[in-house]
Design an enzyme around this catalytic site. Sequence first.
Site, mmCIF file in Angstrom:
data_model
loop_
_atom_site.group_PDB
_atom_site.id
_atom_site.type_symbol
_atom_site.label_atom_id
_atom_site.label_comp_id
_atom_site.label_asym_id
_atom_site.label_seq_id
_atom_site.Cartn_x
_atom_site.Cartn_y
_atom_site.Cartn_z
ATOM 1 C CG ASN A 15 63.736 -58.460 -7.572
ATOM 2 O OD1 ASN A 15 64.230 -58.385 -6.417
ATOM 3 N ND2 ASN A 15 64.446 -58.585 -8.847
ATOM 4 C CD1 TRP A 16 59.787 -55.123 -3.001
ATOM 5 C CD2 TRP A 16 60.436 -55.303 -0.933
ATOM 6 N NE1 TRP A 16 58.733 -55.343 -2.253
ATOM 7 C CE2 TRP A 16 59.145 -55.461 -0.891
ATOM 8 C CE3 TRP A 16 61.249 -55.166 0.440
ATOM 9 C CZ2 TRP A 16 58.182 -55.293 0.043
ATOM 10 C CZ3 TRP A 16 60.223 -55.353 1.573
ATOM 11 C CH2 TRP A 16 58.820 -55.381 1.448
ATOM 12 C CE LYS A 17 64.623 -55.389 -10.242
ATOM 13 N NZ LYS A 17 64.520 -54.786 -11.593
ATOM 14 C CG HIS A 63 66.820 -60.133 -11.698
ATOM 15 N ND1 HIS A 63 67.394 -59.129 -12.257
ATOM 16 C CD2 HIS A 63 65.580 -60.191 -11.580
ATOM 17 C CE1 HIS A 63 66.662 -58.368 -12.607
ATOM 18 N NE2 HIS A 63 65.310 -58.666 -12.148
ATOM 19 C CD GLU A 70 68.293 -55.420 -12.180
ATOM 20 O OE1 GLU A 70 68.030 -55.726 -10.933
ATOM 21 O OE2 GLU A 70 67.158 -54.823 -12.784
ATOM 22 C CD GLU A 125 62.159 -60.276 -14.255
ATOM 23 O OE1 GLU A 125 61.396 -59.668 -13.764
ATOM 24 O OE2 GLU A 125 63.123 -60.159 -13.927
ATOM 25 N N GLY A 143 62.407 -52.335 -15.651
ATOM 26 C CA GLY A 143 62.820 -50.843 -15.411
ATOM 27 C C GLY A 143 62.606 -49.539 -16.307
ATOM 28 C CB SER A 162 57.661 -52.326 -17.310
ATOM 29 O OG SER A 162 58.852 -51.487 -17.356
ATOM 30 N N GLY A 172 59.239 -55.467 -10.076
ATOM 31 C CA GLY A 172 60.255 -54.400 -9.167
ATOM 32 C C GLY A 172 59.568 -53.430 -8.828
ATOM 33 N N GLY A 173 59.645 -52.269 -9.738
ATOM 34 C CA GLY A 173 59.214 -51.015 -9.123
ATOM 35 C C GLY A 173 57.863 -50.675 -8.705
HETATM 36 P P1 13P Z 1 60.328 -53.758 -12.873
HETATM 37 O O1 13P Z 1 59.052 -54.166 -12.671
HETATM 38 O O2 13P Z 1 60.718 -52.597 -12.291
HETATM 39 O O3 13P Z 1 60.482 -53.547 -14.553
HETATM 40 O O4 13P Z 1 61.308 -54.776 -12.512
HETATM 41 C C1 13P Z 1 61.237 -56.125 -13.142
HETATM 42 C C2 13P Z 1 62.064 -57.261 -12.404
HETATM 43 O O5 13P Z 1 63.322 -56.969 -12.873
HETATM 44 C C3 13P Z 1 61.694 -57.787 -11.480
HETATM 45 O O6 13P Z 1 62.889 -58.755 -11.116
#
Ligand code: 13P
Length: 255
Positions: free
Chosen positions: A9-11, A94, A96, A166, A172, A213, A234-235
């Site tokens: 997920n590149w956000k 999600h 967010e 999640e 993050g 994470s 994500g990251g």
């Molecule tokens: P991180 O892997 O950066 O913690 O993000 C997780 C996430 O929100 C994937 O949707």
Amino acid sequence: MRIPIIAGNWKMYKTPAEAEAFVRELAPKLAPYTNVERVVCPPYLAIPAVRSALQGTAIKVGAQDVHWENEGAYTGRVSPLMLKGWVEYVIIGHSECRRDLGDTDETVNKKVKAALAHGLTPIIACGESLQQNEAGETRAFVSQQIRGAYAGLSAEQALKTVVAYEPIWAIGTGRNATATQANDIIGGVVRRTLADLYGNEVARQIRIQYGGSVKPDNMAEYIAQSDIDGALVGGASLKVDSFVELVRITAETVK
Ligand code: 13P
């Protein structure tokens, strides 16, 4: 057997040009790991470039959200009709989007139904806040999110979904849930709730990812768990090397 799925997920990262260059480098490196489903979810605007760069590869493309209507006066939104043909997956609910864009269990449910109606596979995100976690409310809250997301869905539709657990406090932050904690919620709450709704046979077939994470360092522990079928990342999905490592470790652990 549930085929493991690693989705990046590149956000709100990567321009179309950056995203295209990234997948051109990524695709050949992921090619050997055919026992893992590999998905990238770029920002909307990068989807066409990413999709055409991935033509002829097994890497799938997903969107990060979707509206439930096909069209209408919804400024800034993208409909399932518009995504159809461009992506196979769509992340829905999600944390967010729940936090910033007003997603609720009801809108998540409408989005899931709309995605399925257009042949898109929803990756349904759920997970508790730190406050809920510390108050011992995780199990009840996550179960309620799952019931909300699947309200009115048939078993046949449920089989076409993926869930991502999640915990918000792990996103993050570098503070990941331990593999056994994650497996406890994924197996004991998410899959158990799906079993209550659809029976064990259906629940057993639905893939459930962990997210929060996830890094090459901890990937093996998650994927070794009985109920964890991959990761929503994500990251660590923003760098070619770590993305490849996540997939390689998954492929080698489930072999
Ligand atoms: P991180 O892997 O950066 O913690 O993000 C997780 C996430 O929100 C994937 O949707």
